[in-house]
Design a protein around this motif. Structure first.
Motif, PDB file in Angstrom:
ATOM      1  N   ALA A 173      -0.117  -8.267   1.078  1.00  0.00           N
ATOM      2  CA  ALA A 173       0.108  -7.095   1.928  1.00  0.00           C
ATOM      3  C   ALA A 173      -1.152  -6.890   2.753  1.00  0.00           C
ATOM      4  N   GLU A 174      -0.986  -6.503   4.028  1.00  0.00           N
ATOM      5  CA  GLU A 174      -2.117  -6.320   4.926  1.00  0.00           C
ATOM      6  C   GLU A 174      -2.249  -4.865   5.351  1.00  0.00           C
ATOM      7  N   LYS A 175      -3.506  -4.479   5.624  1.00  0.00           N
ATOM      8  CA  LYS A 175      -3.769  -3.139   6.139  1.00  0.00           C
ATOM      9  C   LYS A 175      -4.958  -3.234   7.098  1.00  0.00           C
ATOM     10  N   GLU A 176      -4.720  -2.835   8.362  1.00  0.00           N
ATOM     11  CA  GLU A 176      -5.803  -2.793   9.340  1.00  0.00           C
ATOM     12  C   GLU A 176      -6.456  -1.414   9.314  1.00  0.00           C
ATOM     13  N   PHE A 220       0.853  -1.184   0.000  1.00  0.00           N
ATOM     14  CA  PHE A 220       0.000   0.000   0.000  1.00  0.00           C
ATOM     15  C   PHE A 220       0.891   1.236   0.000  1.00  0.00           C
ATOM     16  N   VAL A 221       0.464   2.252  -0.709  1.00  0.00           N
ATOM     17  CA  VAL A 221       1.275   3.457  -0.837  1.00  0.00           C
ATOM     18  C   VAL A 221       1.376   4.144   0.520  1.00  0.00           C
ATOM     19  N   LEU A 258      -7.598   3.379   5.330  1.00  0.00           N
ATOM     20  CA  LEU A 258      -8.995   3.043   5.084  1.00  0.00           C
ATOM     21  C   LEU A 258      -9.885   3.459   6.251  1.00  0.00           C
ATOM     22  N   ASP A 259      -9.304   4.077   7.286  1.00  0.00           N
ATOM     23  CA  ASP A 259     -10.093   4.515   8.434  1.00  0.00           C
ATOM     24  C   ASP A 259     -11.135   5.541   7.992  1.00  0.00           C
ATOM     25  N   LYS A 260     -12.351   5.408   8.534  1.00  0.00           N
ATOM     26  CA  LYS A 260     -13.397   6.378   8.192  1.00  0.00           C
ATOM     27  C   LYS A 260     -14.545   6.245   9.181  1.00  0.00           C
ATOM     28  N   GLN A 261     -15.455   7.237   9.164  1.00  0.00           N
ATOM     29  CA  GLN A 261     -16.711   7.117   9.868  1.00  0.00           C
ATOM     30  C   GLN A 261     -17.715   6.398   8.969  1.00  0.00           C
ATOM     31  N   TYR A 262     -18.647   5.756   9.629  1.00  0.00           N
ATOM     32  CA  TYR A 262     -19.680   5.044   8.874  1.00  0.00           C
ATOM     33  C   TYR A 262     -20.359   5.986   7.876  1.00  0.00           C
ATOM     34  N   ASP A 277      -4.700   3.192  -7.560  1.00  0.00           N
ATOM     35  CA  ASP A 277      -3.598   4.070  -7.167  1.00  0.00           C
ATOM     36  C   ASP A 277      -3.246   3.943  -5.694  1.00  0.00           C
ATOM     37  N   ASP A 278      -3.969   3.085  -4.982  1.00  0.00           N
ATOM     38  CA  ASP A 278      -3.745   2.973  -3.545  1.00  0.00           C
ATOM     39  C   ASP A 278      -2.674   1.960  -3.187  1.00  0.00           C
ATOM     40  N   LEU A 279      -2.193   1.202  -4.152  1.00  0.00           N
ATOM     41  CA  LEU A 279      -1.145   0.241  -3.860  1.00  0.00           C
ATOM     42  C   LEU A 279      -0.273   0.045  -5.093  1.00  0.00           C
ATOM     43  N   THR A 280       0.908  -0.483  -4.851  1.00  0.00           N
ATOM     44  CA  THR A 280       1.855  -0.759  -5.929  1.00  0.00           C
ATOM     45  C   THR A 280       2.072  -2.261  -6.015  1.00  0.00           C
ATOM     46  N   LYS A 281       2.336  -2.717  -7.212  1.00  0.00           N
ATOM     47  CA  LYS A 281       2.564  -4.140  -7.431  1.00  0.00           C
ATOM     48  C   LYS A 281       3.661  -4.325  -8.466  1.00  0.00           C
ATOM     49  N   THR A 282       4.592  -5.209  -8.177  1.00  0.00           N
ATOM     50  CA  THR A 282       5.603  -5.604  -9.148  1.00  0.00           C
ATOM     51  C   THR A 282       5.659  -7.111  -9.180  1.00  0.00           C
ATOM     52  N   GLY A 283       6.078  -7.644 -10.316  1.00  0.00           N
ATOM     53  CA  GLY A 283       6.214  -9.091 -10.411  1.00  0.00           C
ATOM     54  C   GLY A 283       5.057  -9.704 -11.159  1.00  0.00           C
ATOM     55  N   SER A 284       4.288 -10.541 -10.479  1.00  0.00           N
ATOM     56  CA  SER A 284       3.226 -11.315 -11.097  1.00  0.00           C
ATOM     57  C   SER A 284       2.278 -10.429 -11.900  1.00  0.00           C
TER      58      SER A 284
END
Length: 710
Positions: free
Chosen positions: A418-421, A345-346, A351-355, A365-372
């Protein structure tokens, strides 16, 4: 050889350092009366020549009799007239008129001439004008550039070539004398070039030999040591009168002589390391003879090609060295492993927000990927205590979550994750449209309250008091009411309450104004009876003006809660006070209660009588009948009858139709009792006629009385 004559003992002192041999002349002196003998330069030279002509047997004999240690004991004499003093052992030999030929190892010398560096015994070669001539047996190390190499006859010579370039114009490059053997040990990359021109003698060669000339090519470096034999211009033949044996190294360009190959073998076995996709395979093998070529296949016994594999997988490499019509082969298995993929993730992405009622989304555009090259997928989890529960789709509701972005492996790349809480928190709710409700009138369709919330469903309840108990029942009675809009809060949003008041206005009652009412002039309105619901606004008011006159009255409906009390104008016929008395007819009819489905006969039990006319039942007219026995309700039936003097009476009854299942108790019939109303259009009220009769009689008497007195 004469006494007292210095004799030259050609002691060929040969030191073997792995590179060459050095001939060192040693002189012996016969004992004379003069203990100090000076050797002149001329005698030195003459005796040196004599030493060279000494037989090989004599040299060997001297070698056996003279030790190396004795040579180390040579000292200069203290006599300044002495040119050379010999060690004692040699002096003793000289006394016996012996000639000593001794082999003495000496140190190698390294000398650089122009661009050529030579390591070896200097007495066994000469170098002049770019030409190196080997004059004695031995081993020499060469590096650099020069023009021409000559090996004298009857020699055994080894040359260690390390990046040597020989280039000669219009001459033989390498000449090997008769009965000489030249061994080339190839260390680096070496080149022999003979440059001729068209029309130049074909005897100008790169390598030229004589009787029994031998060239042996070795390489301790295996195929890494190379020799390129070239000829520029003229005929292509570049080797002649020489036997060439190749035991090692990579030799190219031989033309004119068929080389003899020794037994080939691997100096360094074929090796290749596993690599990662994106890297190129780098096999390595060293053969004693020739340079390996490498081919590749997907199976050990498959078809090998020169194209190196570039995709991940299992492969085989074959190293092949071809020489003298034969070949040397080796095969190794290796892997091109999948390269690592990376997904992240960039920086700063959250991703935190109010309901907000929307699912969580992640953009490209929120993450980068290389390889596969595979598509990134997302798996969502909700935190449950210390555990994570997998969700079927991205979350909407408030809570703690994590997302795992994954890309599956493809042909050349491994998968990656990749994980994001993140958390979705409760939001503050708000009205998007405020509560409102329109007033309505009793009997009309109830108005629907309007209120919308940003989140959640609005529930409407009603009460007759602002702080009272609210229920879901919509009020129907006239009055002031309150509506409450409620949104229950939950984990996603806060709750809300709003109240508003509204009015259900009393309805305008429905009634029929009484007609054909008659009053004697001067009487109060209280003398005139009105139908149920009607009262005179002022029943003390007197009817003073003859004719049809309006009088104020009030209509009070039975249901005053929901219907208005209204003021009306009732028209009454004001007649003179004297009139012939005529009684009004009477209609007999009672209210009825029926059950849905019953049959209704409007004339059953209904009669009309008149004091003057008698039975008027057959004169009854039904002017209104709303009864419908197919459904429950309260209905109206209106009867009317007129006597011979024009007195008209109206009678209204009410018919109640009840459901079969409802309480059978009937309403009090007295509530809806009706009264007979005497109406006339001919001013025939009994009192009016009586008054009129008396007045007429009085008028008549007055006329008679007047005539009598005339």
């Amino acid at each position: 050889m004469k006494k007292n004559v210095n004799k030259l003992i050609a002691a060929s002192l040969v030191t073997t350092m792995g590179l060459g041999y050095i001939n060192y002349p040693v002189y012996a002196q016969e004992e004379t009366d003069n203990t100090d003998t000076i050797f002149s330069e001329e005698k030195w030279n003459d005796e040196a020549v004599e030493a060279e002509e000494t037989s090989e047997n004599e040299k060997t004999e001297v070698e056996e009799e003279t030790s190396i240690s004795e040579m180390d004991k040579i000292e200069e004499t203290n006599d300044t007239n002495s040119f050379l003093s010999l060690p004692k052992p040699l002096a003793e030999i000289a006394e016996k008129d012996s000639v000593v030929n001794e082999i003495q190892p000496l140190a190698n010398e390294t000398i650089t001439y122009d661009n050529l560096t030579i390591t070896g015994e200097t007495s066994n070669y000469t170098y002049s004008g770019g030409t190196l001539t080997i004059t004695g047996n031995g081993a020499f190390s060469l590096s650099g550039d020069f023009s021409k190499l000559i090996i004298n006859p009857e020699l055994t010579v080894t040359l260690n070539l390390n990046n040597v370039d020989l280039y000669v114009l219009y001459d033989n490059t390498v000449t090997i004398g008769a009965n000489s053997e030249l061994t080339l040990n190839l260390i680096g990359s070496n080149t022999f070039v003979c440059h001729t021109a068209a029309g130049t003698s074909s005897y100008l060669l790169t390598i030229s030999g004589d009787t029994n000339s031998n060239l042996i090519i070795n390489s301790d470096s295996g195929s890494a040591g190379s020799l390129s034999i070239q000829k520029w211009g003229g005929v292509t033949q570049n080797c002649r009168n020489v036997s060439i044996t190749i035991n090692g190294g990579t030799v190219s360009g031989i033309n004119g002589v068929t080389p003899i190959y020794g037994t080939n073998s691997w100096v360094s076995d074929l090796i290749i390391s596993d690599i990662t996709y994106g890297e190129m395979p780098s096999p390595s093998a060293v053969a004693k003879i020739g340079t390996p070529t490498y081919t590749y296949a997907t199976e050990e016994n498959g078809t090998y090609t020169s194209a190196a594999p570039i995709t991940a997988g299992t492969y085989y490499v074959k190293a092949t060295v071809s020489y003298g019509g034969e070949s040397l082969e080796a095969i190794k298995k290796f892997e091109i492993e999948k390269a690592d993929s990376e997904i992240a993730f960039v920086n700063g992405f959250s991703l935190d927000k109010q309901y907000d009622g929307n699912t969580v989304t992640i953009g490209s555009d929120d993450l980068t990927k290389t390889g596969s090259t595979n598509t990134v997928t997302f798996t969502w989890y909700k935190k449950d205590g210390n555990d994570w529960t997998k969700l079927e789709e991205s979350p909407v509701n408030a809570g703690n979550y994590k997302v795992v972005a994954s890309v599956e492996a493809d042909a050349n790349y491994k998968g990656a994750t990749a994980e994001k809480e993140f958390s979705i928190s409760q939001t503050t709710n708000e009205w998007t449209s405020e509560l409102s409700i329109a007033d309505w009138t009793y009997g009309q369709t109830a108005s629907t309250p309007v209120a919308t919330a940003k989140y959640g469903n609005v529930v409407f309840t009603y009460s007759d008091k602002k702080d009272g108990t609210y229920t879901g029942k919509v009020p129907t009675e006239a009055g002031t009411w309150y509506v409450k809009a409620t949104v229950e809060g939950n984990e996603n949003y806060t709750g809300m309450v709003a109240t508003d008041s509204f009015e259900i206005s009393k309805a305008q009652p429905s009634f029929t104004l009484p007609k054909d009412l008659v009053i004697k002039q001067g009487d109060a309105l209280s003398t005139v009876s009105l139908p149920d619901g009607f009262t005179w606004a002022d029943d003390t008011q007197t009817a003073d003006v003859l004719g049809t006159q309006p009088f104020k009255a009030v209509f009070t409906p039975e249901d005053t809660t929901n219907y208005q009390t209204v003021e009306v104008d009732i028209t009454v016929e004001v007649v003179p006070a004297v009139s012939v008395i005529n009684k009004a007819p009477k209609i007999t009819a009672e209210d009825k209660t029926l059950t849905v489905g019953d049959t209704f006969d409007a004339m059953k039990d209904v009669t009309a009588t008149d004091a003057e006319d008698g039975d008027l039942t057959d004169k009854i007219v039904i002017t209104k009948n709303t009864v419908d026995t197919s459904k429950a309700g309260k209905y109206t039936v209106v009867y009317e009858v007129t006597d011979s003097h024009g007195i008209r009476v109206v009678r209204t009854i009410y018919v109640t139709v009840q459901q079969k299942t409802t309480d059978t108790d009937k309403e009090d019939s007295n509530k809806n009792s009706t009264k007979d109303t005497a109406q006339t259009s001919t001013q025939t009220n009994v009192m009016a006629w009586s008054v009129l009769g008396i007045a007429s009689l009085g008028a008549l008497l007055a006329v008679l009385f007047k005539r009598k007195h005339q």
